[in-house]
Write a protein that holds these residues in place. Structure first.
Motif, PDB file in Angstrom:
ATOM      1  N   PHE B 373     -18.864 -11.583  -4.568  1.00  0.00           N
ATOM      2  CA  PHE B 373     -19.054 -11.309  -3.149  1.00  0.00           C
ATOM      3  C   PHE B 373     -19.091 -12.613  -2.345  1.00  0.00           C
ATOM      4  CE2 PHE B 373     -20.456  -7.796  -5.600  1.00  0.00           C
ATOM      5  CZ  PHE B 373     -20.085  -6.680  -4.875  1.00  0.00           C
ATOM      6  N   ILE B 374     -18.780 -12.489  -1.048  1.00  0.00           N
ATOM      7  CA  ILE B 374     -18.732 -13.674  -0.187  1.00  0.00           C
ATOM      8  C   ILE B 374     -20.036 -14.461  -0.271  1.00  0.00           C
ATOM      9  CG2 ILE B 374     -18.857 -14.321   2.260  1.00  0.00           C
ATOM     10  CD1 ILE B 374     -16.465 -12.668   2.820  1.00  0.00           C
ATOM     11  N   CYS B 375     -21.167 -13.722  -0.288  1.00  0.00           N
ATOM     12  CA  CYS B 375     -22.459 -14.412  -0.270  1.00  0.00           C
ATOM     13  C   CYS B 375     -22.752 -15.131  -1.582  1.00  0.00           C
ATOM     14  CB  CYS B 375     -23.569 -13.423   0.055  1.00  0.00           C
ATOM     15  SG  CYS B 375     -23.608 -12.014  -1.078  1.00  0.00           S
ATOM     16  N   GLY B 376     -21.946 -14.876  -2.622  1.00  0.00           N
ATOM     17  CA  GLY B 376     -22.183 -15.549  -3.896  1.00  0.00           C
ATOM     18  C   GLY B 376     -21.563 -16.931  -3.973  1.00  0.00           C
ATOM     19  N   ILE B 377     -20.761 -17.278  -2.974  1.00  0.00           N
ATOM     20  CA  ILE B 377     -19.959 -18.498  -3.121  1.00  0.00           C
ATOM     21  C   ILE B 377     -20.803 -19.759  -2.968  1.00  0.00           C
ATOM     22  CG2 ILE B 377     -19.240 -18.833  -0.709  1.00  0.00           C
ATOM     23  CD1 ILE B 377     -17.043 -19.191  -3.880  1.00  0.00           C
ATOM     24  N   GLU B 378     -21.883 -19.682  -2.199  1.00  0.00           N
ATOM     25  CA  GLU B 378     -22.636 -20.910  -1.936  1.00  0.00           C
ATOM     26  C   GLU B 378     -23.231 -21.477  -3.228  1.00  0.00           C
ATOM     27  OE1 GLU B 378     -25.051 -20.757   1.499  1.00  0.00           O
ATOM     28  OE2 GLU B 378     -25.793 -22.802   1.239  1.00  0.00           O
ATOM     29  N   ASP B 379     -23.883 -20.617  -4.013  1.00  0.00           N
ATOM     30  CA  ASP B 379     -24.470 -21.088  -5.279  1.00  0.00           C
ATOM     31  C   ASP B 379     -23.389 -21.551  -6.248  1.00  0.00           C
ATOM     32  OD1 ASP B 379     -27.028 -20.624  -4.427  1.00  0.00           O
ATOM     33  OD2 ASP B 379     -27.172 -18.634  -5.333  1.00  0.00           O
ATOM     34  N   ASP B 380     -22.284 -20.807  -6.296  1.00  0.00           N
ATOM     35  CA  ASP B 380     -21.188 -21.184  -7.200  1.00  0.00           C
ATOM     36  C   ASP B 380     -20.607 -22.542  -6.826  1.00  0.00           C
ATOM     37  OD1 ASP B 380     -21.541 -18.772  -8.391  1.00  0.00           O
ATOM     38  OD2 ASP B 380     -19.498 -18.037  -8.092  1.00  0.00           O
ATOM     39  N   ALA B 381     -20.360 -22.710  -5.521  1.00  0.00           N
ATOM     40  CA  ALA B 381     -19.731 -23.959  -5.071  1.00  0.00           C
ATOM     41  C   ALA B 381     -20.664 -25.138  -5.326  1.00  0.00           C
ATOM     42  CB  ALA B 381     -19.366 -23.851  -3.591  1.00  0.00           C
ATOM     43  N   ARG B 382     -21.968 -24.917  -5.136  1.00  0.00           N
ATOM     44  CA  ARG B 382     -22.932 -25.996  -5.400  1.00  0.00           C
ATOM     45  C   ARG B 382     -22.838 -26.413  -6.868  1.00  0.00           C
ATOM     46  NH1 ARG B 382     -27.181 -23.409  -4.153  1.00  0.00           N
ATOM     47  NH2 ARG B 382     -27.297 -24.069  -1.970  1.00  0.00           N
ATOM     48  N   ASP B 383     -22.808 -25.430  -7.776  1.00  0.00           N
ATOM     49  CA  ASP B 383     -22.754 -25.735  -9.212  1.00  0.00           C
ATOM     50  C   ASP B 383     -21.432 -26.395  -9.606  1.00  0.00           C
ATOM     51  OD1 ASP B 383     -25.174 -24.469  -9.334  1.00  0.00           O
ATOM     52  OD2 ASP B 383     -24.426 -22.650 -10.330  1.00  0.00           O
ATOM     53  N   VAL B 384     -20.338 -25.800  -9.152  1.00  0.00           N
ATOM     54  CA  VAL B 384     -19.018 -26.269  -9.595  1.00  0.00           C
ATOM     55  C   VAL B 384     -18.721 -27.647  -9.015  1.00  0.00           C
ATOM     56  CG1 VAL B 384     -16.533 -25.833  -9.356  1.00  0.00           C
ATOM     57  CG2 VAL B 384     -18.066 -23.980 -10.076  1.00  0.00           C
ATOM     58  N   ILE B 385     -18.988 -27.814  -7.732  1.00  0.00           N
ATOM     59  CA  ILE B 385     -18.736 -29.129  -7.129  1.00  0.00           C
ATOM     60  C   ILE B 385     -19.718 -30.153  -7.690  1.00  0.00           C
ATOM     61  CG2 ILE B 385     -18.607 -30.422  -4.963  1.00  0.00           C
ATOM     62  CD1 ILE B 385     -16.313 -28.348  -5.529  1.00  0.00           C
ATOM     63  N   GLY B 386     -20.927 -29.719  -8.048  1.00  0.00           N
ATOM     64  CA  GLY B 386     -21.867 -30.609  -8.708  1.00  0.00           C
ATOM     65  C   GLY B 386     -21.293 -31.148 -10.013  1.00  0.00           C
ATOM     66  N   HIS B 387     -20.657 -30.252 -10.774  1.00  0.00           N
ATOM     67  CA  HIS B 387     -20.015 -30.666 -12.025  1.00  0.00           C
ATOM     68  C   HIS B 387     -18.873 -31.640 -11.739  1.00  0.00           C
ATOM     69  CE1 HIS B 387     -17.669 -30.372 -15.736  1.00  0.00           C
ATOM     70  NE2 HIS B 387     -18.721 -29.814 -16.320  1.00  0.00           N
ATOM     71  N   LEU B 388     -18.106 -31.344 -10.721  1.00  0.00           N
ATOM     72  CA  LEU B 388     -16.964 -32.200 -10.358  1.00  0.00           C
ATOM     73  C   LEU B 388     -17.446 -33.604  -9.984  1.00  0.00           C
ATOM     74  CD1 LEU B 388     -14.003 -31.137  -8.075  1.00  0.00           C
ATOM     75  CD2 LEU B 388     -15.170 -33.295  -7.650  1.00  0.00           C
ATOM     76  N   VAL B 389     -18.506 -33.653  -9.188  1.00  0.00           N
ATOM     77  CA  VAL B 389     -19.022 -34.954  -8.726  1.00  0.00           C
ATOM     78  C   VAL B 389     -19.578 -35.743  -9.907  1.00  0.00           C
ATOM     79  CG1 VAL B 389     -20.796 -36.031  -7.297  1.00  0.00           C
ATOM     80  CG2 VAL B 389     -19.450 -34.117  -6.385  1.00  0.00           C
ATOM     81  N   GLN B 390     -20.279 -35.068 -10.821  1.00  0.00           N
ATOM     82  CA  GLN B 390     -20.764 -35.729 -12.027  1.00  0.00           C
ATOM     83  C   GLN B 390     -19.609 -36.330 -12.810  1.00  0.00           C
ATOM     84  OE1 GLN B 390     -23.623 -36.653 -13.427  1.00  0.00           O
ATOM     85  NE2 GLN B 390     -24.484 -36.063 -11.443  1.00  0.00           N
ATOM     86  N   GLY B 391     -18.521 -35.560 -12.910  1.00  0.00           N
ATOM     87  CA  GLY B 391     -17.345 -36.035 -13.637  1.00  0.00           C
ATOM     88  C   GLY B 391     -16.763 -37.290 -13.019  1.00  0.00           C
ATOM     89  N   LEU B 392     -16.741 -37.331 -11.696  1.00  0.00           N
ATOM     90  CA  LEU B 392     -16.207 -38.522 -11.014  1.00  0.00           C
ATOM     91  C   LEU B 392     -17.083 -39.741 -11.304  1.00  0.00           C
ATOM     92  CD1 LEU B 392     -15.356 -37.025  -7.487  1.00  0.00           C
ATOM     93  CD2 LEU B 392     -13.742 -37.618  -9.312  1.00  0.00           C
ATOM     94  N   LYS B 393     -18.395 -39.498 -11.332  1.00  0.00           N
ATOM     95  CA  LYS B 393     -19.333 -40.611 -11.543  1.00  0.00           C
ATOM     96  C   LYS B 393     -19.231 -41.165 -12.951  1.00  0.00           C
ATOM     97  CE  LYS B 393     -22.891 -39.384  -8.188  1.00  0.00           C
ATOM     98  NZ  LYS B 393     -24.048 -38.484  -8.055  1.00  0.00           N
ATOM     99  N   SER B 394     -19.043 -40.259 -13.922  1.00  0.00           N
ATOM    100  CA  SER B 394     -19.075 -40.712 -15.314  1.00  0.00           C
ATOM    101  C   SER B 394     -17.727 -41.247 -15.775  1.00  0.00           C
ATOM    102  CB  SER B 394     -19.536 -39.558 -16.215  1.00  0.00           C
ATOM    103  OG  SER B 394     -18.643 -38.476 -16.090  1.00  0.00           O
TER     104      SER B 394
END
Lengths: 179, 395
Positions: B373-394
């Motif tokens: 659902f549309i309202c589910g995207i905020e938590d998902d995006a936080r998690d997924v982009i969090g993983h992406l940002v970690q990957g860039l850092k490491s």
């Protein structure tokens, strides 16, 4: 808790076959021989599956005939009754398997199966009447350590995963040739 | 052009991704083949409203602020919500991505506006790019319509309509077509029955608060099944289950098995799919009661199944003028030249992490049941982009 179904083996097979669709292709076989009148004998022993020829522990022999009221010798059940055997066997196996998987102990499972059949179809007495069953009704009587809703769910899930239920409720391409 | 992260698609998922990329100061671009909220503008029927009430329909940077929090947004309001969420998002509209390939630095995107190099890519191109239509031999005189073609009943030919599929799309279209005076035959396979309201609250209020939507993808018994679950039989404002349709005069038939010699053949198993849906509905309501710690609330009449539903419908007799295929949607990854799509056309990912700097957002049960659902995207995006940002850092 055990109903005697090796559910772990089934779950393991499901995982293995997910990645090996070719091994999941089975061919079930029967061979029949006309005896006399409308009496025939069908034998079943070998089948193909998991990529190779397989065999039942023993050959099974089935007599098919018509009852005396059809002016036959009644050497066995009518062929359409074999469909009821298949459906009852399949749904009951499903109930036992699903119950095992859900940790439900079965004390007894009985089913009565009725197929409504207007024989004017096969006799050619009315072209608007079909040859096969008009409807089939299965009534399960189940004694198990579970709530009525859980028992209904067992029966519903059993239908959902039943080969014979599917084969009877959906059309199948059937090819009949002369060798 | 080089960016650290290329986001493909400016729907709710791509916009949410951008929000968290901006928060992490990752330079990025959101590529959109059409305009912001393109599918909501162009690939929806006229009467469609969101299944979620307004108070639930929120995106990062944009929540409902109107006078009717318990209402359901029409497509104009959805577009408005997405546009507000897009306010500070670096969207490039009218850029069609035709290929994504691996490159030494990450990925190379071929687009209608030239190549783009990116270290990481977020696929946010949607879950419903193509309507699914089974390949049956339909007589030529019967018009075939998918939800992408369908706008309203007046565009259908006169005569009866066979609606195939009883998820949210199927029941909604069946109802409005029946109301237009065209008799509807609804073919129902497995479906998800839900009342609009349970104990004076929207059923999605319960899904949200009772924690159903919070169930994580890696804790579900059967994730494949959860991801393939049909959308619930819901419509804005009222209950629209099979009983409601039957009361309106819609004729129920079983799942469409095949079309043979000009006749549609339906499964004789309608009673069981209805029983399964009734049982699942009651279990869902039980979980609500358990969460609330109260005695059971109202239970619904079991689905009324015709004593002998038709299993054969002659498509050559003139009874049926059109077929509406409400048989689901699939994402389109034909442009993705990276071997991350399985033999059934589904993206292989672990909670939105595809691997090697490739990510996905906006797919059903991506990380939670609520991801759909549309309202589910905020938590998902936080998690997924969090993983992406970690990957860039490491790296």
């Amino acid at each position: 808790m055990s109903n005697g179904v090796n559910v772990q083996a089934l779950l393991d097979a499901r995982e293995v076959l997910k990645g090996a669709p070719e091994a999941a292709q089975f061919t079930w076989r029967a061979s029949s021989k006309w005896q006399h009148g409308v009496h025939s004998t069908t034998k079943i022993e070998k089948f193909f599956g998991l990529g190779q020829e397989q065999s039942h522990k023993n050959e099974s022999v089935f007599e098919a005939d018509h009852p005396a009221i059809f002016a036959a010798e009644d050497n066995g059940i009518t062929p359409i009754e074999y469909l009821l055997v298949g459906l009852a066997g399949c749904l009951t196996a499903g109930v036992a398997s699903v119950a095992q998987n859900r940790g439900i102990k079965l004390n007894s499972v009985e089913a009565s199966v009725e197929g409504g059949h207007d024989i004017r179809g096969i006799l050619g007495a009315d072209p608007d009447v079909r040859n096969g069953f008009n409807d089939i009704k299965v009534v399960f009587t189940i004694d198990a350590d579970a709530s009525p809703a859980d028992i209904e769910a067992l029966v519903a899930q059993s239908q959902k995963r039943s080969a014979v239920f599917d084969a009877l409720t959906n059309p199948t391409n059937v090819t009949v040739e002369v060798a | 052009m080089y960016v650290t992260t290329a986001v493909i698609g400016a729907g709710h998922a791509g916009l949410a991704a951008s929000h968290f990329l901006t928060a992490a100061s990752v330079d990025h671009v959101v590529l959109e083949r059409g305009e912001v909220a393109n599918s909501w503008r162009h690939e929806r029927w006229d009467s469609l409203r969101l299944l979620t009430p307004n108070w639930l329909s929120r995106l990062p940077g944009a929540a409902y602020e109107g006078p009717d929090p318990d209402g359901y947004a029409d497509m104009g309001e959805v577009v408005d919500l997405l546009e507000r969420s897009a306010k500070d998002v670096p969207v490039r509209t009218g850029v069609n991505v035709t290929s994504v390939r691996r490159s030494p630095e990450g990925y190379t995107l071929t687009t209608s506006e030239g190549p783009i190099r990116a270290r990481t890519v977020v696929i946010a191109s949607g879950a419903c790019n193509r309507p699914v239509m089974p390949a049956f031999d339909v007589p030529a005189r019967v018009e075939q319509v998918t939800p992408f073609d369908y706008r309203n009943p007046s565009r259908l030919p006169d005569g009866g309509v066979l609606v195939v599929g009883a998820s949210a799309t199927g029941v909604q279209l069946a109802a409005e077509i029946q109301r237009s005076g065209r008799p509807v035959v609804l073919s129902a396979g497995e479906h998800v029955r839900m009342p609009r309201v349970y104990r004076d609250r929207d059923v999605l209020w319960w899904m949200h608060h009772a924690g159903v939507w919070a169930q994580r993808y890696d804790e579900l018994d059967d994730l494949t099944r959860a991801r393939r679950l049909p959308s619930p039989q819901l419509v804005a404002g009222s209950t629209l289950d099979l009983n409601a349709l039957t009361s309106m005069g819609v004729e129920l038939v079983g799942r469409l098995s095949t079309i043979r010699d000009g006749a549609a053949l339906f499964s004789g198993g309608l009673r069981n799919v209805a029983a399964l849906a009734d049982l699942k509905l009651n279990r869902l309501l039980d979980t609500f009661d358990e969460w609330a710690g109260t005695a059971p609330g109202e239970r619904h009449e079991p689905t009324r199944v015709p004593a002998s539903a038709r299993w054969r419908l002659d498509l050559r007799s003139g009874e049926i003028g059109s077929i509406v295929w409400a048989t689901g949607f699939r994402p389109d990854y034909s442009w993705l030249d990276v071997p991350v799509v399985d033999e059934k056309g589904a993206l292989v990912h672990d909670g939105g992490v595809v691997g090697d700097g490739l990510y996905a957002l906006g797919l059903p049960v991506l990380r939670r049941r609520g991801s759909t659902f549309i309202c589910g995207i905020e938590d998902d995006a936080r998690d997924v982009i969090g993983h992406l940002v970690q990957g860039l850092k490491s790296a």
